[in-house]
Design a protein around this motif. Structure first.
Motif, PDB file in Angstrom:
ATOM      1  N   HIS A 288       0.833  -1.213   0.000  1.00 37.83           N
ATOM      2  CA  HIS A 288       0.000   0.000   0.000  1.00 37.83           C
ATOM      3  C   HIS A 288       0.868   1.266   0.000  1.00 37.83           C
ATOM      4  O   HIS A 288       0.463   2.300  -0.534  1.00 37.83           O
ATOM      5  CB  HIS A 288      -0.982   0.006   1.171  1.00 37.83           C
ATOM      6  N   ASP A 289       2.080   1.190   0.595  1.00 35.78           N
ATOM      7  CA  ASP A 289       2.987   2.337   0.562  1.00 35.78           C
ATOM      8  C   ASP A 289       3.547   2.551  -0.846  1.00 35.78           C
ATOM      9  O   ASP A 289       3.756   3.693  -1.272  1.00 35.78           O
ATOM     10  CB  ASP A 289       4.143   2.138   1.549  1.00 35.78           C
ATOM     11  N   LYS A 290       3.784   1.464  -1.572  1.00 37.41           N
ATOM     12  CA  LYS A 290       4.252   1.567  -2.954  1.00 37.41           C
ATOM     13  C   LYS A 290       3.204   2.263  -3.826  1.00 37.41           C
ATOM     14  O   LYS A 290       3.527   3.156  -4.615  1.00 37.41           O
ATOM     15  CB  LYS A 290       4.559   0.183  -3.527  1.00 37.41           C
ATOM     16  N   VAL A 291       1.951   1.834  -3.658  1.00 42.42           N
ATOM     17  CA  VAL A 291       0.853   2.440  -4.429  1.00 42.42           C
ATOM     18  C   VAL A 291       0.731   3.921  -4.100  1.00 42.42           C
ATOM     19  O   VAL A 291       0.587   4.767  -5.000  1.00 42.42           O
ATOM     20  CB  VAL A 291      -0.476   1.712  -4.140  1.00 42.42           C
TER      21      VAL A 291
ATOM     22  N   PHE B 257       3.046   5.917  -2.925  1.00 47.30           N
ATOM     23  CA  PHE B 257       4.190   6.662  -3.445  1.00 47.30           C
ATOM     24  C   PHE B 257       4.028   6.941  -4.938  1.00 47.30           C
ATOM     25  O   PHE B 257       4.281   8.063  -5.394  1.00 47.30           O
ATOM     26  CB  PHE B 257       5.508   5.915  -3.208  1.00 47.30           C
ATOM     27  N   ILE B 258       3.631   5.943  -5.698  1.00 46.37           N
ATOM     28  CA  ILE B 258       3.441   6.126  -7.145  1.00 46.37           C
ATOM     29  C   ILE B 258       2.426   7.236  -7.414  1.00 46.37           C
ATOM     30  O   ILE B 258       2.621   8.083  -8.284  1.00 46.37           O
ATOM     31  CB  ILE B 258       3.003   4.803  -7.816  1.00 46.37           C
ATOM     32  N   GLU B 259       1.331   7.248  -6.650  1.00 45.70           N
ATOM     33  CA  GLU B 259       0.302   8.281  -6.815  1.00 45.70           C
ATOM     34  C   GLU B 259       0.862   9.672  -6.519  1.00 45.70           C
ATOM     35  O   GLU B 259       0.632  10.620  -7.286  1.00 45.70           O
ATOM     36  CB  GLU B 259      -0.880   7.985  -5.884  1.00 45.70           C
ATOM     37  N   LYS B 260       1.600   9.792  -5.419  1.00 49.15           N
ATOM     38  CA  LYS B 260       2.168  11.088  -5.036  1.00 49.15           C
ATOM     39  C   LYS B 260       3.251  11.531  -6.010  1.00 49.15           C
ATOM     40  O   LYS B 260       3.351  12.720  -6.346  1.00 49.15           O
ATOM     41  CB  LYS B 260       2.730  11.026  -3.618  1.00 49.15           C
ATOM     42  N   PHE B 261       4.061  10.586  -6.446  1.00 45.01           N
ATOM     43  CA  PHE B 261       5.139  10.923  -7.372  1.00 45.01           C
ATOM     44  C   PHE B 261       4.587  11.394  -8.715  1.00 45.01           C
ATOM     45  O   PHE B 261       5.116  12.322  -9.332  1.00 45.01           O
ATOM     46  CB  PHE B 261       6.063   9.721  -7.570  1.00 45.01           C
ATOM     47  N   SER B 262       3.498  10.782  -9.159  1.00 45.88           N
ATOM     48  CA  SER B 262       2.845  11.206 -10.398  1.00 45.88           C
ATOM     49  C   SER B 262       2.332  12.638 -10.272  1.00 45.88           C
ATOM     50  O   SER B 262       2.489  13.457 -11.196  1.00 45.88           O
ATOM     51  CB  SER B 262       1.685  10.258 -10.723  1.00 45.88           C
ATOM     52  N   LEU B 263       1.741  12.962  -9.127  1.00 48.56           N
ATOM     53  CA  LEU B 263       1.290  14.337  -8.881  1.00 48.56           C
ATOM     54  C   LEU B 263       2.470  15.305  -8.819  1.00 48.56           C
ATOM     55  O   LEU B 263       2.374  16.445  -9.278  1.00 48.56           O
ATOM     56  CB  LEU B 263       0.501  14.398  -7.567  1.00 48.56           C
ATOM     57  N   TYR B 264       3.578  14.837  -8.279  1.00 47.98           N
ATOM     58  CA  TYR B 264       4.788  15.658  -8.180  1.00 47.98           C
ATOM     59  C   TYR B 264       5.327  15.995  -9.571  1.00 47.98           C
ATOM     60  O   TYR B 264       5.710  17.140  -9.842  1.00 47.98           O
ATOM     61  CB  TYR B 264       5.834  14.907  -7.365  1.00 47.98           C
ATOM     62  N   ILE B 265       5.328  15.013 -10.465  1.00 43.46           N
ATOM     63  CA  ILE B 265       5.733  15.256 -11.854  1.00 43.46           C
ATOM     64  C   ILE B 265       4.802  16.283 -12.485  1.00 43.46           C
ATOM     65  O   ILE B 265       5.245  17.217 -13.161  1.00 43.46           O
ATOM     66  CB  ILE B 265       5.708  13.944 -12.671  1.00 43.46           C
ATOM     67  N   SER B 266       3.505  16.110 -12.274  1.00 43.77           N
ATOM     68  CA  SER B 266       2.502  17.027 -12.834  1.00 43.77           C
ATOM     69  C   SER B 266       2.722  18.451 -12.337  1.00 43.77           C
ATOM     70  O   SER B 266       2.690  19.415 -13.124  1.00 43.77           O
ATOM     71  CB  SER B 266       1.089  16.557 -12.451  1.00 43.77           C
ATOM     72  N   SER B 267       2.955  18.585 -11.035  1.00 43.13           N
ATOM     73  CA  SER B 267       3.189  19.903 -10.442  1.00 43.13           C
ATOM     74  C   SER B 267       4.446  20.549 -11.016  1.00 43.13           C
ATOM     75  O   SER B 267       4.465  21.758 -11.291  1.00 43.13           O
ATOM     76  CB  SER B 267       3.323  19.754  -8.922  1.00 43.13           C
TER      77      SER B 267
ATOM     78  N   GLU C 106      18.261  11.763   1.028  1.00 45.72           N
ATOM     79  CA  GLU C 106      18.357  12.024   2.468  1.00 45.72           C
ATOM     80  C   GLU C 106      17.087  11.607   3.192  1.00 45.72           C
ATOM     81  O   GLU C 106      17.135  10.981   4.264  1.00 45.72           O
ATOM     82  CB  GLU C 106      18.640  13.509   2.713  1.00 45.72           C
ATOM     83  N   SER C 107      15.934  11.953   2.602  1.00 43.63           N
ATOM     84  CA  SER C 107      14.656  11.608   3.221  1.00 43.63           C
ATOM     85  C   SER C 107      14.478  10.091   3.296  1.00 43.63           C
ATOM     86  O   SER C 107      14.009   9.560   4.308  1.00 43.63           O
ATOM     87  CB  SER C 107      13.502  12.231   2.435  1.00 43.63           C
ATOM     88  N   LEU C 108      14.873   9.387   2.246  1.00 44.27           N
ATOM     89  CA  LEU C 108      14.767   7.930   2.231  1.00 44.27           C
ATOM     90  C   LEU C 108      15.640   7.304   3.313  1.00 44.27           C
ATOM     91  O   LEU C 108      15.211   6.404   4.044  1.00 44.27           O
ATOM     92  CB  LEU C 108      15.171   7.379   0.858  1.00 44.27           C
ATOM     93  N   ASN C 109      16.866   7.772   3.399  1.00 37.93           N
ATOM     94  CA  ASN C 109      17.795   7.206   4.376  1.00 37.93           C
ATOM     95  C   ASN C 109      17.365   7.488   5.814  1.00 37.93           C
ATOM     96  O   ASN C 109      17.642   6.708   6.725  1.00 37.93           O
ATOM     97  CB  ASN C 109      19.206   7.745   4.144  1.00 37.93           C
ATOM     98  N   ASN C 110      16.678   8.610   6.009  1.00 40.17           N
ATOM     99  CA  ASN C 110      16.242   8.982   7.367  1.00 40.17           C
ATOM    100  C   ASN C 110      14.978   8.254   7.820  1.00 40.17           C
ATOM    101  O   ASN C 110      14.810   7.980   9.000  1.00 40.17           O
ATOM    102  CB  ASN C 110      16.018  10.487   7.453  1.00 40.17           C
ATOM    103  N   GLY C 111      14.075   7.968   6.857  1.00 44.00           N
ATOM    104  CA  GLY C 111      12.804   7.384   7.293  1.00 44.00           C
ATOM    105  C   GLY C 111      12.113   6.502   6.280  1.00 44.00           C
ATOM    106  O   GLY C 111      10.919   6.207   6.434  1.00 44.00           O
ATOM    107  N   GLY C 112      12.832   6.098   5.237  1.00 40.16           N
ATOM    108  CA  GLY C 112      12.243   5.186   4.262  1.00 40.16           C
ATOM    109  C   GLY C 112      11.156   5.830   3.413  1.00 40.16           C
ATOM    110  O   GLY C 112      11.041   7.055   3.310  1.00 40.16           O
ATOM    111  N   ILE C 113      10.311   4.996   2.838  1.00 38.23           N
ATOM    112  CA  ILE C 113       9.308   5.451   1.874  1.00 38.23           C
ATOM    113  C   ILE C 113       8.257   6.361   2.513  1.00 38.23           C
ATOM    114  O   ILE C 113       7.790   7.320   1.882  1.00 38.23           O
ATOM    115  CB  ILE C 113       8.635   4.240   1.171  1.00 38.23           C
ATOM    116  N   THR C 114       7.885   6.098   3.767  1.00 42.21           N
ATOM    117  CA  THR C 114       6.866   6.940   4.418  1.00 42.21           C
ATOM    118  C   THR C 114       7.386   8.361   4.626  1.00 42.21           C
ATOM    119  O   THR C 114       6.628   9.329   4.497  1.00 42.21           O
ATOM    120  CB  THR C 114       6.424   6.344   5.771  1.00 42.21           C
TER     121      THR C 114
END
Length: 199
Positions: A87-90, A92-102, A179-187
């Motif tokens: 569910h975190d993968k799903v 992330f994909i949704e948020k990342f797609s919005l990030y590209i759009s923005s 940096e964000s990934l290393n500090n707290g992973g995908i969440t």
């Protein structure tokens, strides 16, 4: 007479296949240009102020049809992809797609007289292509854009963009998010993207 009849029948078969199986007639290059045209038409709408942040879902719909955001997410997350819950993968994909759009809206909203020109496509194995494009703004400003595409379920989708022909968007985002990934992973990264999106 027999040869003319054979030629006529051959032409009839070609016409039949064009109307019954049009997807077989289009070459890979034509399919790629159709994909890129969808994206470029949206960029033009952004530059003409017909689209802004209020239309992000419209842009996101185009991104979902032109980008392989799942493959991009796997590359960016690296080892964190396999360690993450489904569910975190799903999410992330949704948020990342919005990030590209923005990012598209922010990058092109102040550009004037946007147009583009295709400079060809190179084949990289059976499933990969690189498409060369020149963006033009006004009379003098130009930007070289190379698209990396992959064939996914019989569709050609973008999975990386090379600015000025060499600066990988995937590599840039991977560095930006590291940096964000290393500090707290995908969440942690999802929270960071939410902040960038203003959510």
């Amino acid at each position: 007479m027999g040869k003319c009849l054979f030629n006529l029948n051959l032409k009839s078969i070609c016409v039949y296949f064009f109307f019954i199986f049009p997807q077989l007639v289009f070459s890979s290059d034509q399919e790629i240009y159709l994909t890129l045209d969808k994206l470029h038409t949206t960029i033009k709408e952004i530059s003409e102020k017909r689209i802004d942040k209020n239309n992000i879902n419209y842009v996101n719909n185009i991104i979902s049809k032109t980008y392989d955001t799942k493959k991009m997410s796997k590359i960016i997350l690296g080892k964190f992809w396999s360690d993450s819950k489904a569910h975190d993968k799903v999410k992330f994909i949704e948020k990342f797609s919005l990030y590209i759009s923005s990012n598209y809206i922010s990058r092109f909203r102040d550009k004037k007289k946007f147009s583009y020109e295709y400079k060809g496509i190179d084949k990289i194995g059976d499933e990969y292509r690189i498409a060369y494009t020149i963006f033009k703004f006004g009379e003098t400003e130009k930007l070289k854009i190379n698209y990396m595409l992959i064939k996914n379920q019989n569709k050609w989708l973008i999975f990386d963009v090379l600015l000025n022909g060499s600066i990988s968007e995937i590599a840039t985002k991977k560095s930006e998010f590291n940096e964000s990934l290393n500090n707290g992973g995908i969440t942690s990264l999802i929270s960071l993207i939410n902040k960038k999106l203003g959510f």
